[in-house]
Motif scaffolding. Sequence first.
Motif, PDB file in Angstrom:
ATOM      1  N   VAL A 180       0.829  -1.213   0.000  1.00 50.95           N
ATOM      2  CA  VAL A 180       0.000   0.000   0.000  1.00 50.95           C
ATOM      3  C   VAL A 180       0.858   1.255   0.000  1.00 50.95           C
ATOM      4  N   LEU A 181       2.176   1.053   0.065  1.00 45.96           N
ATOM      5  CA  LEU A 181       3.115   2.163   0.000  1.00 45.96           C
ATOM      6  C   LEU A 181       4.358   1.667  -0.734  1.00 45.96           C
ATOM      7  N   ALA A 182       4.832   2.473  -1.668  1.00 45.20           N
ATOM      8  CA  ALA A 182       6.034   2.116  -2.413  1.00 45.20           C
ATOM      9  C   ALA A 182       7.005   3.279  -2.358  1.00 45.20           C
ATOM     10  N   VAL A 183       8.281   2.961  -2.204  1.00 44.53           N
ATOM     11  CA  VAL A 183       9.294   4.012  -2.132  1.00 44.53           C
ATOM     12  C   VAL A 183      10.426   3.673  -3.078  1.00 44.53           C
ATOM     13  N   SER A 184      10.882   4.667  -3.822  1.00 42.53           N
ATOM     14  CA  SER A 184      12.068   4.513  -4.650  1.00 42.53           C
ATOM     15  C   SER A 184      13.056   5.601  -4.251  1.00 42.53           C
ATOM     16  N   GLY A 185      14.355   5.258  -4.359  1.00 41.97           N
ATOM     17  CA  GLY A 185      15.371   6.193  -3.889  1.00 41.97           C
ATOM     18  C   GLY A 185      15.786   5.828  -2.474  1.00 41.97           C
ATOM     19  N   ASP A 186      15.974   6.822  -1.639  1.00 42.57           N
ATOM     20  CA  ASP A 186      16.406   6.618  -0.256  1.00 42.57           C
ATOM     21  C   ASP A 186      15.266   5.996   0.553  1.00 42.57           C
ATOM     22  N   GLU A 187      15.401   4.690   0.835  1.00 41.90           N
ATOM     23  CA  GLU A 187      14.305   3.990   1.515  1.00 41.90           C
ATOM     24  C   GLU A 187      14.101   4.457   2.947  1.00 41.90           C
ATOM     25  N   SER A 188      15.107   5.095   3.538  1.00 48.41           N
ATOM     26  CA  SER A 188      14.950   5.597   4.903  1.00 48.41           C
ATOM     27  C   SER A 188      13.978   6.773   4.951  1.00 48.41           C
ATOM     28  N   ALA A 189      13.684   7.363   3.793  1.00 51.65           N
ATOM     29  CA  ALA A 189      12.787   8.519   3.758  1.00 51.65           C
ATOM     30  C   ALA A 189      11.403   8.175   4.278  1.00 51.65           C
ATOM     31  N   VAL A 190      10.950   6.956   4.034  1.00 49.40           N
ATOM     32  CA  VAL A 190       9.620   6.584   4.497  1.00 49.40           C
ATOM     33  C   VAL A 190       9.587   6.491   6.016  1.00 49.40           C
ATOM     34  N   ASN A 191      10.699   6.099   6.633  1.00 50.95           N
ATOM     35  CA  ASN A 191      10.755   6.083   8.091  1.00 50.95           C
ATOM     36  C   ASN A 191      10.756   7.494   8.657  1.00 50.95           C
ATOM     37  N   VAL A 192      11.428   8.399   7.941  1.00 56.54           N
ATOM     38  CA  VAL A 192      11.383   9.812   8.336  1.00 56.54           C
ATOM     39  C   VAL A 192       9.948  10.310   8.296  1.00 56.54           C
ATOM     40  N   PHE A 193       9.241   9.935   7.225  1.00 61.33           N
ATOM     41  CA  PHE A 193       7.848  10.345   7.109  1.00 61.33           C
ATOM     42  C   PHE A 193       7.024   9.859   8.294  1.00 61.33           C
ATOM     43  N   GLY A 194       7.281   8.628   8.680  1.00 62.27           N
ATOM     44  CA  GLY A 194       6.505   8.058   9.783  1.00 62.27           C
ATOM     45  C   GLY A 194       6.853   8.618  11.142  1.00 62.27           C
ATOM     46  N   SER A 195       7.920   9.425  11.219  1.00 62.65           N
ATOM     47  CA  SER A 195       8.302   9.977  12.514  1.00 62.65           C
ATOM     48  C   SER A 195       8.062  11.485  12.617  1.00 62.65           C
ATOM     49  N   VAL A 196       8.317  12.239  11.541  1.00 60.25           N
ATOM     50  CA  VAL A 196       8.195  13.698  11.645  1.00 60.25           C
ATOM     51  C   VAL A 196       6.790  14.197  11.312  1.00 60.25           C
ATOM     52  N   PHE A 197       5.959  13.321  10.730  1.00 53.26           N
ATOM     53  CA  PHE A 197       4.544  13.642  10.547  1.00 53.26           C
ATOM     54  C   PHE A 197       3.757  12.674  11.413  1.00 53.26           C
ATOM     55  N   ALA A 198       2.841  13.175  12.206  1.00 55.28           N
ATOM     56  CA  ALA A 198       2.151  12.277  13.128  1.00 55.28           C
ATOM     57  C   ALA A 198       0.736  12.754  13.421  1.00 55.28           C
TER      58      ALA A 198
END
Length: 230
Positions: A194-212
């Motif tokens: 339900v979520l796909a990431v290309s490039g820096d895969e750590s970016a999705v973890n950043v998303f899950g932490s700095v937006f809440a």
Amino acid sequence: MGQRRYGQYCGLAHAVDLVGERWALLIVRDLLVGPKRFTDLRRGLVRIPTNILSARLKQLEADGLVRRRVLPRPASAVVYELTEYGRDLEDIVFALGRWGARTLGEPRENDVVTTDSVITALRATFRPERARGIDRVVELHVADVVVTAGISDGVLTVSEGGTDHADAVVKTGPALRAVLAGELTPEDAATSGVLAVSGDESAVNVFGSVFAIDPAPQGAPTSPESQHGQ
């Protein structure tokens, strides 16, 4: 215009008198993103009848929340923008958005996602204290909407459209709300597709932490069927 009033000498009652009519706060939401022509507002608020949009803008203008401005040439178009008094609604709109997102649940049939709603959601759920020392540019696709979110040491900028300078491209849909609410980890969202990431895969973890989004209160209904209807 025969505007309905609550007839109470109360700041909250007066505030609801000003922006409590149907569609009024969504007009304010979209104008918080930036000035817009009438056709821009109509395009973003796909279900609003033209006469209602005209009436709401007229009333918001009369109440000192919105003004009209003519853009310089060559555009020469008339745009609507918030006054300083109208822009004071930003924190209120963000807080209401966060509050509502807690029990938003799954989208109903024919629910749409708009560029302004995504930009507002990111701005409302951003936690700057969690973004200190982080520098990322993410191109985010939510359904058919594309925005670019840049984070620079606790400061967020969000703009419409993509970029050639993204650290990562994240593609998702309504599941983004579940990730931001902590109901679904970014890893599980990616694994389930339900979520796909290309490039820096750590970016999705950043998303899950700095937006809440704060979790839903215990026992609160979140399904579309339990929500108020028309």
